[in-house]
Design an enzyme around this catalytic site. Structure first.
Site, PDB file in Angstrom:
ATOM      1  N   SER A 154      61.736  27.176  84.144  1.00  0.00           N
ATOM      2  CA  SER A 154      61.204  27.873  82.989  1.00  0.00           C
ATOM      3  C   SER A 154      61.845  26.841  81.801  1.00  0.00           C
ATOM      4  O   SER A 154      62.593  25.990  81.776  1.00  0.00           O
ATOM      5  CB  SER A 154      62.213  28.976  82.641  1.00  0.00           C
ATOM      6  N   ASP A 213      58.566  33.522  73.425  1.00  0.00           N
ATOM      7  CA  ASP A 213      59.613  32.953  74.196  1.00  0.00           C
ATOM      8  C   ASP A 213      59.529  31.366  74.237  1.00  0.00           C
ATOM      9  O   ASP A 213      59.526  30.523  75.247  1.00  0.00           O
ATOM     10  CB  ASP A 213      59.320  33.504  75.869  1.00  0.00           C
ATOM     11  N   HIS A 267      64.631  32.328  76.228  1.00  0.00           N
ATOM     12  CA  HIS A 267      65.316  33.125  77.144  1.00  0.00           C
ATOM     13  C   HIS A 267      66.242  32.184  77.940  1.00  0.00           C
ATOM     14  O   HIS A 267      67.304  32.528  78.372  1.00  0.00           O
ATOM     15  CB  HIS A 267      64.442  33.984  78.081  1.00  0.00           C
TER      16      HIS A 267
END
Length: 321
Positions: free
Chosen positions: A175, A96, A66
């Site tokens: 992230s 992911d 993402h």
């Protein structure tokens, strides 16, 4: 009665805190040079940002799918101020995970561990490089294992399987950074994809190593998709005695219209077998959901309201559409 601190207990508290501090400090020092701040830009001009971890000596980095979204290239900035242009090798939304390749030299790779050895309550350290601020470090413990969480990209619903849940807070931009054990081994790639304010990480294990290998070789991972959200759960005592097994997978949610939904699987079902093999955690189900399972009947046995129920699922291919 004296109100003075007990001299017999104070040094022990200081020793424990000092030991904790030393571990976190050492992990931060070990990993920060291997974690980059990443900024990417897609063909439509939209950008993304996060962190990435160097994992090979020839310049491969791991980050979140993402983070890169549909971008094809970007820039990685390391804690020593060095920069490298990176190309997106491939991304897998279901896990992911995404792989980047640097065009120029990078710092040495971080050491990869195995999330299969993690235990609830174990100390972990999250290291990111948000917005190039020379590293961001938080620490906590593993608070849950084998989680499955639903995600969404436009109208397409997905499920990120087998995530690690920790109470190590993720700062903005973390992230794609590293989740490490006390020996500085990377056991997960941090993700904030759920958006719930939880500390979550995609595990480094046999399944994700297979995913990474497919991304490097082919730029994509053909994945079979069921569309269920699950969590490991103990079997009721009579069922455990009957089957000789201790755990199964409790279905928490089913994505409407997904293969699991069409097959009649329901929240609350306890999955015991898939493909005639015992299922005890999300990874044991994930192993069955690669390219060869697409469009092929996958029998599953669940325990529902005191009875064993057999269902036949027909996994579809996960797409980005």
């Amino acid at each position: 009665m004296s109100l003075a601190p007990d001299p017999g207990t104070e040094p022990a508290v200081e020793t424990a805190l000092d030991a904790y501090s030393r571990i976190v400090t050492a992990v931060a020092a070990d990993l920060t040079p291997h974690v980059a701040a990443v900024q990417v830009t897609g063909a439509d001009g939209r950008g993304g940002a996060g962190s990435a971890v160097v994992v090979t000596g020839d310049g491969l980095l791991l980050t979140n799918a993402h983070v890169v979204s549909r971008a094809s290239r970007g820039v990685a900035v390391f804690s020593d101020g060095s920069e490298a242009t990176v190309d997106v090798v491939g991304a897998d939304p279901l896990s992911d995970l995404a792989v980047l390749r640097a065009r120029t030299a990078t710092p040495l790779p971080a050491a990869l561990g195995d999330a299969g050895s993690l235990r609830v309550g174990q100390l972990v350290v999250a290291v990111g490089n948000p917005l190039g601020l020379t590293g961001s470090v938080t620490a906590g413990v593993v608070s849950g294992l084998g989680r499955s969480l639903p995600t969404r990209d436009g109208r397409t619903a997905r499920v990120v399987e087998d995530v690690i849940q920790t109470d190590a807070a993720l700062n903005p931009g973390n992230s794609g950074g590293a989740l490490a054990d006390s020996s500085s081994r990377v056991v997960g790639i941090n993700t904030a994809v759920a958006g719930w304010g939880l500390g979550l990480a995609v595990p480094i294990n046999d399944t994700t190593r297979r995913i990474i290998g497919s991304l490097v070789a082919d730029g994509r991972v053909r994945r079979a998709y069921l569309g269920l959200v699950s969590t490991p759960a103990p079997l009721p005592a009579p069922l455990a005695e009957r089957t000789g097994r201790r755990r199964g997978l409790r279905i928490v949610d089913v994505v409407p219209g997904a293969p699991a939904d069409r097959a009649g699987l329901k929240p609350g079902d306890l999955v015991l077998e898939a493909g005639r093999r015992p299922v005890a955690d999300a990874q044991s189900l994930q192993r069955l959901l690669f390219a060869e399972a697409i469009g092929e009947p996958l029998p599953m046995t669940v325990f529902r309201r005191g009875a064993m129920v057999d269902v036949i699922t027909l996994p579809t291919e996960l797409t980005g559409r």
